[in-house]
Design a protein around this motif. Sequence first.
Motif, PDB file in Angstrom:
ATOM      1  N   ARG A  91       0.887  -1.180   0.000  1.00  0.00           N
ATOM      2  CA  ARG A  91       0.000   0.000   0.000  1.00  0.00           C
ATOM      3  C   ARG A  91       0.913   1.215   0.000  1.00  0.00           C
ATOM      4  NH1 ARG A  91      -4.543   1.936   4.452  1.00  0.00           N
ATOM      5  NH2 ARG A  91      -2.767   2.207   5.841  1.00  0.00           N
ATOM      6  N   ILE A 154      -8.491   1.806  -2.746  1.00  0.00           N
ATOM      7  CA  ILE A 154      -9.237   1.845  -1.474  1.00  0.00           C
ATOM      8  C   ILE A 154     -10.355   2.874  -1.629  1.00  0.00           C
ATOM      9  CG2 ILE A 154      -9.136   1.996   1.025  1.00  0.00           C
ATOM     10  CD1 ILE A 154      -6.172   1.706   0.950  1.00  0.00           C
ATOM     11  N   GLU A 156     -12.445   5.138   0.110  1.00  0.00           N
ATOM     12  CA  GLU A 156     -12.413   5.710   1.463  1.00  0.00           C
ATOM     13  C   GLU A 156     -12.629   7.212   1.474  1.00  0.00           C
ATOM     14  OE1 GLU A 156      -8.668   4.943   3.423  1.00  0.00           O
ATOM     15  OE2 GLU A 156      -7.504   5.296   1.634  1.00  0.00           O
ATOM     16  N   LEU A 179     -13.023  -1.600   0.966  1.00  0.00           N
ATOM     17  CA  LEU A 179     -13.675  -0.556   1.759  1.00  0.00           C
ATOM     18  C   LEU A 179     -12.673  -0.013   2.774  1.00  0.00           C
ATOM     19  CD1 LEU A 179     -16.380   0.798   2.798  1.00  0.00           C
ATOM     20  CD2 LEU A 179     -16.429  -1.065   4.468  1.00  0.00           C
ATOM     21  N   GLY A 180     -12.578   1.296   2.859  1.00  0.00           N
ATOM     22  CA  GLY A 180     -11.720   1.932   3.876  1.00  0.00           C
ATOM     23  C   GLY A 180     -12.601   2.668   4.877  1.00  0.00           C
ATOM     24  N   PRO A 181     -13.124   1.953   5.882  1.00  0.00           N
ATOM     25  CA  PRO A 181     -14.175   2.542   6.714  1.00  0.00           C
ATOM     26  C   PRO A 181     -13.711   3.692   7.602  1.00  0.00           C
ATOM     27  CG  PRO A 181     -13.526   0.387   7.570  1.00  0.00           C
ATOM     28  CD  PRO A 181     -12.805   0.573   6.271  1.00  0.00           C
ATOM     29  N   ALA A 182     -12.425   3.750   7.934  1.00  0.00           N
ATOM     30  CA  ALA A 182     -11.977   4.802   8.851  1.00  0.00           C
ATOM     31  C   ALA A 182     -11.896   6.151   8.139  1.00  0.00           C
ATOM     32  CB  ALA A 182     -10.641   4.416   9.475  1.00  0.00           C
ATOM     33  N   PRO A 244     -10.325  -3.140   6.874  1.00  0.00           N
ATOM     34  CA  PRO A 244      -9.826  -3.495   8.209  1.00  0.00           C
ATOM     35  C   PRO A 244     -10.914  -3.497   9.274  1.00  0.00           C
ATOM     36  CG  PRO A 244      -9.435  -1.174   7.785  1.00  0.00           C
ATOM     37  CD  PRO A 244     -10.147  -1.701   6.564  1.00  0.00           C
TER      38      PRO A 244
HETATM   39  C1  LIG Z   1      -8.668   1.063   5.260  1.00  0.00           C
HETATM   40  C2  LIG Z   1      -8.363   2.430   5.447  1.00  0.00           C
HETATM   41  O1  LIG Z   1      -7.366   2.930   5.004  1.00  0.00           O
HETATM   42  C3  LIG Z   1      -9.320   3.222   6.177  1.00  0.00           C
HETATM   43  O2  LIG Z   1     -10.271   2.647   6.715  1.00  0.00           O
HETATM   44  O3  LIG Z   1      -9.119   4.429   6.235  1.00  0.00           O
END
Ligand SMILES: CC(=O)C(=O)O
Length: 346
Positions: A91, A154, A156, A179-182, A244
């Motif tokens: 990444r 990603i 996000e 999916l980048g949930p954060a 994640p």
């Molecule tokens: C996966 C990631 O980078 C986020 O959730 O922001």
Amino acid sequence: MKSPKSFYAPLAIGAPQPYRDRPVALERMIHFVPPHIEKMRAKVPDLIDKVDVVLGNLEDAIPADAKIDARKGFIQLAADNDFKDTGLWTRVNCLNSPWFLDDILQIVPAVGDKLDVIMLPKVEGAWDIHYLDQLLAQLEAQAGLTKPIMIHAILETAEGVKNVEEIAAASPRMHGMSLGPADLAASRGMKTTRVGGGHPDYAVLSDEDGAAGRTAYQQDLWHYTVGKMVDACLSYGLKPFYGPFGDFSDSDACQSQFRNAFLMGCLGAWSLHPSQIDIAKTVFSPDPGEVAFAKKILDAMPDGTGAVMIDGKMQDDATWKQAKVIVDLARLVASKDKAMGDIYGL
Ligand SMILES: CC(=O)C(=O)O
Ligand SMILES: CC(=O)SCCNC(=O)CCNC(=O)[C@H](O)C(C)(C)COP(=O)(O)OP(=O)(O)OC[C@H]1O[C@@H](n2cnc3c(N)ncnc32)[C@H](O)[C@@H]1OP(=O)(O)O
Ligand SMILES: [Mg+2]
């Protein structure tokens, strides 16, 4: 929009031919390694035998003053190990960061021949993919690489979700999306502080029921985005992934979130900690009972047409196709994971 002929043309003279059919690979978990830490790099030989993909993370979670060491550490771990049939991904830092260009300029010539996929964070639209696509083609040509390095986006940012179909369609170099949930929560202005998973206050209340009171049914915050991502990916032959799950102490919630994504069409998730490897392995290997039932459907309808009854349930062409998805995945799992192959009888 490019014509089909130029869509599949290499973007630099001497670059490898883009894939028309993406390579088939088992990718139940993308395991994140912080490569600036020597102790973590030392775990890679052992991880290669345990996970489907080893990913050297250069972006978020790597401190700013360790970015260069992380890049060097990734090049070293890539060079030092034989990854056999385990994927090697990285990444990279995001496109507007001070590190992205050197990440690509240094990694591709050094270990591009071993690298399967570059995960690109914070993709907002097709233009981000076009830029990396062109740059990779130039560097692949210069390095004399014979197979294209794929791009995994990603999802996000709110803008990325808005443009998800164009991102999926941007290039034959696209591998899939996570999916980048954060970051997505922050970008959308969601009022959470978590990395994936649910929230107790995102719930629907049952109707008033006298003495029984009311029950709050927690809902899945990510259902809409995962659904949108799955449709965009599958329309263009790409692979969708849950990302994640940050609460390492809650393996049940991790398993439940991964399983929802699996049932909706995702093929894997990220493992950030060794404890999440087996969770992903269990969830993203189809359930042996489902595989046995799916095999019964395929056996009962050899040409995939007609209608039959199995265990009291009607089967037809559409359930045959669902059964084929499950059995094909089980065969892919069995090709890498002998223990699961024995359980499936494949
Ligand atoms: C996966 C990631 O980078 C986020 O959730 O922001
Ligand atoms: C929103 C996003 O962008 S998510 C993606 C970015 N985040 C990441 O990549 C995080 C990756 N994970 C990590 O860096 C680590 O798991 C941390 C820093 C969060 C926690 O690490 P620790 O505090 O060492 O956790 P813990 O003590 O539970 O670790 C137990 C063992 O597992 C090892 N371990 C922990 N994480 C990993 C990993 N990702 N890969 C391999 N081994 C690991 C530890 O080194 C330790 O090994 P030891 O017993 O030999 O000492
Ligand atoms: Mg992020």
